[in-house]
Design a protein around this motif. Structure first.
Motif, PDB file in Angstrom:
ATOM      1  N   TYR A   1      14.930  16.513 103.487  1.00 55.85           N
ATOM      2  CA  TYR A   1      15.702  15.599 104.338  1.00 55.85           C
ATOM      3  C   TYR A   1      17.190  15.663 104.021  1.00 55.85           C
ATOM      4  O   TYR A   1      18.038  15.727 104.915  1.00 55.85           O
ATOM      5  CB  TYR A   1      15.193  14.163 104.172  1.00 55.85           C
TER       6      TYR A   1
ATOM      7  N   LYS B   1       9.743  15.976 100.690  1.00 59.10           N
ATOM      8  CA  LYS B   1      10.323  15.262 101.825  1.00 59.10           C
ATOM      9  C   LYS B   1      11.773  14.872 101.543  1.00 59.10           C
ATOM     10  O   LYS B   1      12.653  15.020 102.400  1.00 59.10           O
ATOM     11  CB  LYS B   1       9.499  14.007 102.141  1.00 59.10           C
TER      12      LYS B   1
ATOM     13  N   LYS C   1      15.442   7.667 106.527  1.00 52.93           N
ATOM     14  CA  LYS C   1      16.253   7.525 107.746  1.00 52.93           C
ATOM     15  C   LYS C   1      17.269   6.397 107.595  1.00 52.93           C
ATOM     16  O   LYS C   1      18.435   6.529 107.978  1.00 52.93           O
ATOM     17  CB  LYS C   1      15.346   7.263 108.950  1.00 52.93           C
TER      18      LYS C   1
ATOM     19  N   ASP D   1       9.451   8.085 104.852  1.00 51.61           N
ATOM     20  CA  ASP D   1      10.239   8.654 105.961  1.00 51.61           C
ATOM     21  C   ASP D   1      11.168   7.596 106.566  1.00 51.61           C
ATOM     22  O   ASP D   1      12.326   7.876 106.876  1.00 51.61           O
ATOM     23  CB  ASP D   1       9.317   9.229 107.039  1.00 51.61           C
TER      24      ASP D   1
END
Length: 302
Positions: free
Chosen positions: A104, A100, A73, A69
């Motif tokens: 995203y 994920k 980002k 994660d």
């Protein structure tokens, strides 16, 4: 940007292929490849392979994190968000990483299936039934990551197979996913690499040819893993017929064979397991896995 999801560099055709792909995309197209390399999450967290490492097209590390994660980002903040996600391995299903990544960036996924695990887990008769369009029953596969591959196949927008016959097998096993399948043969950036190191490779290739071939002999070569699923038994059976008719032919196997450390051990195994006749064993030579690119290019040119 194109995000290539693969495994860390290793004795693997997958890592070789993705490194070649990255180089060609960078030099021959307008795409900017970003490579994420990751092994299985179950690995000890002290081992860096358990994390996620980003590389640029020159295979230089640009970022690392154990938490995917955080890395996603930072990719977004640093304008590294991809337009395409290109997956080459099942290791991204360990902790639902692929979901994920997809959620995203909300971009299409292309999955290159370097192997079809359901197919590899079947016996020889079933494989022949699949290839010959007969009815077949797959049974239980020994591969623990087969379920992960099936999840990826369901998620992918397109699935590339490494040959037309590979595509045929895939469509027979997964008929509901057949409209996603396309055959794109595997490749290397050998020509480009050769041009960059021309003089050294030509010099080395002459020495290699002299090592394996006498003046009046013809040298043939095979490059790849020396394993039954790669078709080595079929090669050996045909080789018996070839060398019987043309005794001055020589065969060089460029690749690794599991647990065999010397050329003599490899020849012995080819006779015991893969059908090479003992009287022809001296007509076959073998290298180990060649990781050095210049050495591999020299062998291929030889």
């Amino acid at each position: 940007n194109i995000l290539i999801l693969t495994i860390p560099d290793s004795e693997s055709g997958v890592s070789d292929h993705t490194n070649s792909l990255t180089s060609l995309l960078d030099k021959k197209t307008n795409y900017n490849p970003i490579i994420m390399k990751h092994w299985k999450s179950q690995v000890d967290k002290d081992n860096k392979r358990a994390g996620y490492t980003l590389y640029n097209s020159y295979n230089q590390e640009i970022d690392f994190d154990f938490n995917i994660d955080n890395l996603l980002k930072r990719m977004s903040n640093e304008m590294l968000s991809p337009e395409i996600i290109h997956l080459h391995t099942t290791t991204y299903e360990s902790d639902d990483e692929l979901n994920k990544i997809r959620n995203y960036f909300n971009k299409p996924i292309i999955y290159t299936a370097h192997a079809i695990l359901k197919y590899l887990g079947t016996d020889k008769k079933t494989r022949l039934d699949i290839l010959n369009n007969n009815e077949f029953n797959l049974g239980k596969s020994p591969f623990s990551n087969e379920k992960a591959q099936e999840q990826i196949i369901g998620m992918a927008n397109k699935i590339t197979l490494i040959s037309e016959s590979h595509k045929k097998v895939f469509c027979r096993i997964y008929p509901k996913q057949a409209d996603k399948a396309i055959a794109i043969p595997n490749f290397t950036n050998f020509d480009e690499f050769f041009e960059e190191n021309k003089e050294e490779i030509i010099k080395n290739s002459k020495k290699i040819r002299e090592r394996y071939q006498k003046q009046d002999e013809n040298l043939l070569s095979y490059c790849g893993r020396i394993e039954e699923y790669k078709g080595i038994k079929k090669i050996m059976l045909y080789w018996n017929e070839i060398v019987e008719k043309y005794p001055k032919k020589k065969l060089l196997l460029i690749g690794s064979i599991k647990d065999e450390e010397t050329e003599e051990m490899t020849r012995d195994l080819l006779c015991r397991k893969h059908g090479l006749k003992k009287e022809y064993m001296n007509s076959v030579s073998a290298t180990k896995w060649i990781q050095d690119k210049k050495e591999l290019a020299s062998h291929l040119r030889a």
